[in-house]
Structures are given as C-alpha cells and as structure tokens.
Design a protein around this motif. Structure first.
Motif, PDB file in Angstrom:
ATOM      1  N   UNK A  50       0.798  -1.213   0.000  1.00  0.00           N
ATOM      2  CA  UNK A  50       0.000   0.000   0.000  1.00  0.00           C
ATOM      3  C   UNK A  50       0.833   1.266   0.000  1.00  0.00           C
ATOM      4  N   UNK A  51       2.122   1.135  -0.272  1.00  0.00           N
ATOM      5  CA  UNK A  51       3.014   2.281  -0.379  1.00  0.00           C
ATOM      6  C   UNK A  51       3.305   2.522  -1.860  1.00  0.00           C
ATOM      7  N   UNK A  52       2.629   3.488  -2.431  1.00  0.00           N
ATOM      8  CA  UNK A  52       2.771   3.735  -3.869  1.00  0.00           C
ATOM      9  C   UNK A  52       3.969   4.643  -4.112  1.00  0.00           C
ATOM     10  N   UNK A  53       4.985   4.160  -4.833  1.00  0.00           N
ATOM     11  CA  UNK A  53       6.162   4.994  -5.079  1.00  0.00           C
ATOM     12  C   UNK A  53       5.846   6.147  -6.026  1.00  0.00           C
ATOM     13  N   UNK A  54       6.642   7.202  -5.948  1.00  0.00           N
ATOM     14  CA  UNK A  54       6.478   8.341  -6.849  1.00  0.00           C
ATOM     15  C   UNK A  54       6.843   7.965  -8.277  1.00  0.00           C
ATOM     16  N   UNK A  55       7.839   7.104  -8.416  1.00  0.00           N
ATOM     17  CA  UNK A  55       8.285   6.638  -9.727  1.00  0.00           C
ATOM     18  C   UNK A  55       8.588   5.147  -9.640  1.00  0.00           C
ATOM     19  N   UNK A  56       8.240   4.417 -10.696  1.00  0.00           N
ATOM     20  CA  UNK A  56       8.588   3.002 -10.800  1.00  0.00           C
ATOM     21  C   UNK A  56       9.212   2.765 -12.171  1.00  0.00           C
ATOM     22  N   UNK A  57      10.183   1.875 -12.218  1.00  0.00           N
ATOM     23  CA  UNK A  57      10.856   1.600 -13.480  1.00  0.00           C
ATOM     24  C   UNK A  57      11.493   0.226 -13.441  1.00  0.00           C
ATOM     25  N   UNK A  58      11.921  -0.231 -14.618  1.00  0.00           N
ATOM     26  CA  UNK A  58      12.606  -1.508 -14.727  1.00  0.00           C
ATOM     27  C   UNK A  58      12.104  -2.318 -15.906  1.00  0.00           C
ATOM     28  N   UNK A  59      12.706  -3.497 -16.096  1.00  0.00           N
ATOM     29  CA  UNK A  59      12.237  -4.385 -17.154  1.00  0.00           C
ATOM     30  C   UNK A  59      11.185  -5.360 -16.650  1.00  0.00           C
ATOM     31  N   UNK A  77       3.633   7.251 -12.573  1.00  0.00           N
ATOM     32  CA  UNK A  77       4.790   7.440 -13.448  1.00  0.00           C
ATOM     33  C   UNK A  77       5.620   6.159 -13.471  1.00  0.00           C
ATOM     34  N   UNK A  78       5.468   5.406 -14.554  1.00  0.00           N
ATOM     35  CA  UNK A  78       6.168   4.132 -14.724  1.00  0.00           C
ATOM     36  C   UNK A  78       6.945   4.169 -16.030  1.00  0.00           C
ATOM     37  N   UNK A  79       8.199   3.752 -15.959  1.00  0.00           N
ATOM     38  CA  UNK A  79       9.032   3.673 -17.162  1.00  0.00           C
ATOM     39  C   UNK A  79       9.563   2.252 -17.291  1.00  0.00           C
ATOM     40  N   UNK A  80       9.289   1.627 -18.420  1.00  0.00           N
ATOM     41  CA  UNK A  80       9.725   0.248 -18.629  1.00  0.00           C
ATOM     42  C   UNK A  80      10.897   0.201 -19.597  1.00  0.00           C
ATOM     43  N   UNK A  81      11.735  -0.816 -19.407  1.00  0.00           N
ATOM     44  CA  UNK A  81      12.915  -1.024 -20.240  1.00  0.00           C
ATOM     45  C   UNK A  81      12.894  -2.457 -20.771  1.00  0.00           C
ATOM     46  N   UNK A  82      13.408  -2.681 -21.970  1.00  0.00           N
ATOM     47  CA  UNK A  82      13.508  -4.062 -22.464  1.00  0.00           C
ATOM     48  C   UNK A  82      14.553  -4.828 -21.661  1.00  0.00           C
ATOM     49  N   UNK A  83      14.318  -6.138 -21.435  1.00  0.00           N
ATOM     50  CA  UNK A  83      15.295  -6.929 -20.677  1.00  0.00           C
ATOM     51  C   UNK A  83      16.676  -6.941 -21.324  1.00  0.00           C
ATOM     52  N   UNK A  84      16.741  -6.916 -22.632  1.00  0.00           N
ATOM     53  CA  UNK A  84      18.016  -6.917 -23.352  1.00  0.00           C
ATOM     54  C   UNK A  84      17.889  -6.013 -24.575  1.00  0.00           C
ATOM     55  N   UNK A  85      18.928  -5.294 -25.000  1.00  0.00           N
ATOM     56  CA  UNK A  85      20.173  -5.142 -24.247  1.00  0.00           C
ATOM     57  C   UNK A  85      19.961  -4.281 -23.014  1.00  0.00           C
ATOM     58  N   UNK A  86      20.771  -4.514 -21.996  1.00  0.00           N
ATOM     59  CA  UNK A  86      20.608  -3.826 -20.719  1.00  0.00           C
ATOM     60  C   UNK A  86      21.933  -3.174 -20.343  1.00  0.00           C
ATOM     61  N   UNK A  87      21.962  -1.840 -20.415  1.00  0.00           N
ATOM     62  CA  UNK A  87      23.203  -1.114 -20.135  1.00  0.00           C
ATOM     63  C   UNK A  87      23.417  -0.865 -18.649  1.00  0.00           C
ATOM     64  N   UNK A  88      22.335  -0.880 -17.875  1.00  0.00           N
ATOM     65  CA  UNK A  88      22.434  -0.575 -16.454  1.00  0.00           C
ATOM     66  C   UNK A  88      21.745  -1.650 -15.626  1.00  0.00           C
ATOM     67  N   UNK A  89      22.226  -1.849 -14.407  1.00  0.00           N
ATOM     68  CA  UNK A  89      21.532  -2.733 -13.477  1.00  0.00           C
ATOM     69  C   UNK A  89      20.283  -2.031 -12.957  1.00  0.00           C
ATOM     70  N   UNK A  90      19.422  -2.791 -12.274  1.00  0.00           N
ATOM     71  CA  UNK A  90      18.216  -2.190 -11.702  1.00  0.00           C
ATOM     72  C   UNK A  90      18.563  -1.069 -10.725  1.00  0.00           C
ATOM     73  N   UNK A  91      19.554  -1.315  -9.876  1.00  0.00           N
ATOM     74  CA  UNK A  91      19.922  -0.282  -8.904  1.00  0.00           C
ATOM     75  C   UNK A  91      20.458   0.958  -9.595  1.00  0.00           C
ATOM     76  N   UNK A  92      21.267   0.772 -10.631  1.00  0.00           N
ATOM     77  CA  UNK A  92      21.771   1.924 -11.375  1.00  0.00           C
ATOM     78  C   UNK A  92      20.644   2.711 -12.027  1.00  0.00           C
ATOM     79  N   UNK A  93      19.660   2.001 -12.591  1.00  0.00           N
ATOM     80  CA  UNK A  93      18.500   2.678 -13.165  1.00  0.00           C
ATOM     81  C   UNK A  93      17.767   3.482 -12.090  1.00  0.00           C
ATOM     82  N   UNK A  94      17.660   2.905 -10.890  1.00  0.00           N
ATOM     83  CA  UNK A  94      16.994   3.607  -9.805  1.00  0.00           C
ATOM     84  C   UNK A  94      17.734   4.858  -9.380  1.00  0.00           C
ATOM     85  N   UNK A  95      19.046   4.760  -9.264  1.00  0.00           N
ATOM     86  CA  UNK A  95      19.841   5.934  -8.889  1.00  0.00           C
ATOM     87  C   UNK A  95      19.746   7.011  -9.957  1.00  0.00           C
TER      88      UNK A  95
END
Length: 236
Positions: A50-59, A77-95
């Motif tokens: 029940x904690x809705x984040x301000x932004x969500x992202x990932x593959x 606000x959700x941003x999706x990325x294709x699983x491949x090719x993947x230039x950044x890790x999930x944590x890097x995308x979050x930062x």
C-alpha cells in the motif's frame, strides 16, 4: 529530462529487488511519507504494502505480468525497459531516476543486500563510477543488520545508531593516512596506507561518537549488529 525542475527534498528512498527477509520493514514504513523510487520487484513489493512509489521503473523480468499490471495501475509514473540489451543494473536505473527527479541530501537504498554476491558487490561499488559518483557521500545502504555510508578525505565523527554494536572501515580504493582515533581497536590503523581494499571488521564503538580521519581515497563505514532469524526490525 535535464530541463525538468527537480523536487527538492531532504531524503529520497530507493527500493530494489533484493531478498525481502533482509529488509527492515518497520523502518521502511517509518519512511513512507518520504518520496520513493522503486525498481522492478521493489515496485511490486511497495505496491503490495500500500506504499505507492512516486516513480517506478525496470524491465520487470523478475515480476509476473499480473504484478507488473498492478504497478502500472497504481503508480502514475512508470518507465519500462527491455530486458536486453541492458546497459544498467536495476539499482543503477533507480539511482539515475533519483538524480533525474530529485534535489536531495540523502538517498536511502533498500533491498540491495543478500542474494547473489555479484549483485551486492555491484551495489556496494556503484557510487565509485560516473555518473553514480554524484551520490557517493549521500548514499546510505540499509538492511536489517547493517547501515553503510561512504566517506572521502577528511575528519569525521561517526554517531552510533541505536542497537548497532560493530563499526567496520572498508577502503574501497587505495587510501593514504587513514587513522582510527578512538574505536575499540585502533593500534594497527594509524596513518595507514594501502593500495588494496581491506576490511577492518568487528571493531566496536567506544562511546556514542567515534572518530576517524582519511588523507586520500574512499572508505565505506559500516555500522552493524548481529540479527536473529526471528527479528525483522531495524533501529531508526
């Protein structure tokens, strides 16, 4: 993205997809009124609470289609990325998202420890490389038994967190003139130089505030405690 006006906040929180049993949920809830960014499974777990984040992202490759749909429905606000090719890790995308959207003093990183060691090491070393080095002295990694902060050259007073017993100093780069001033074990670390990483582990606080100094390099300071299997809390 760079022309966007950033929201000025003191603290922003980033939830990623590490093992849930290492996340101090009581402390997460205590931070619920602060801004949150969540990546992949981290977004799923926040929405379920029940904690809705301000932004969500990932593959969302570690989430089911139903979980992904629930995140998209709940989060504006959700941003999706294709699983491949993947230039950044999930944590890097979050930062990157934190840097894009917020002007902040501190970023708390949750769900970044445990599980695969290569993932944890990637998260530990993340602020050493550009562009993530922008968060180096503002990043705080938190789990049930550990709080990690990063330090550059200078003189520091480390305030003991409640329930934390141990105090480790880990140089992540070559260092010069590192001195532990008033910790329990200080004899070997006086004006100390090293070209390789070393973990001065199992040190302990002497009093509520301890001090150290650093001439050059980058050091991770870890406050920690022993955590029993049936305890899920984390001191504030």
């Amino acid at each position: 993205m760079q022309n966007q006006k950033k929201e000025k906040v003191r603290v922003v929180n980033l939830m990623v997809g590490g093992p849930e049993e290492l996340i101090p949920w009581d402390l997460v809830v205590a931070h619920r009124q602060e801004p949150w960014v969540a990546v992949d499974k981290g977004a799923v777990r926040l929405v379920k609470m029940g904690m809705v984040p301000d932004y969500a992202l990932g593959d969302f490759d570690s989430s089911t289609k139903e979980e992904e749909k629930a995140v998209v429905k709940a989060v504006g606000r959700v941003r999706t990325f294709p699983p491949e090719p993947k230039d950044y890790t999930d944590t890097q995308l979050g930062i990157k998202a934190v840097l894009d959207h917020f002007d902040f003093e501190q970023v708390n990183l949750w769900g970044a420890t445990g599980g695969r060691i290569d993932h944890f090491l990637n998260n530990l070393f993340l602020p050493l490389i550009a562009p993530f080095d922008q968060v180096l002295t503002r990043l705080c990694i938190i789990d049930r038994g550990n709080v990690v902060r990063y330090y550059q050259p200078g003189n520091y007073a480390i305030k003991k967190l409640p329930s934390m017993k141990y105090l480790a100093f880990v140089n992540l780069t070559a260092v010069k003139d590192m001195t532990l001033i008033d910790e329990k074990y200080t004899r070997l670390v006086q004006h100390w130089d090293s070209q390789v990483p070393v973990s001065w582990a199992s040190n302990e606080f002497v009093g509520d505030v301890n001090h150290f100094s650093l001439g050059s390099g980058i050091v991770a300071v870890i406050q920690s405690r022993d955590v029993s299997a049936d305890h899920s809390g984390q001191p504030e």
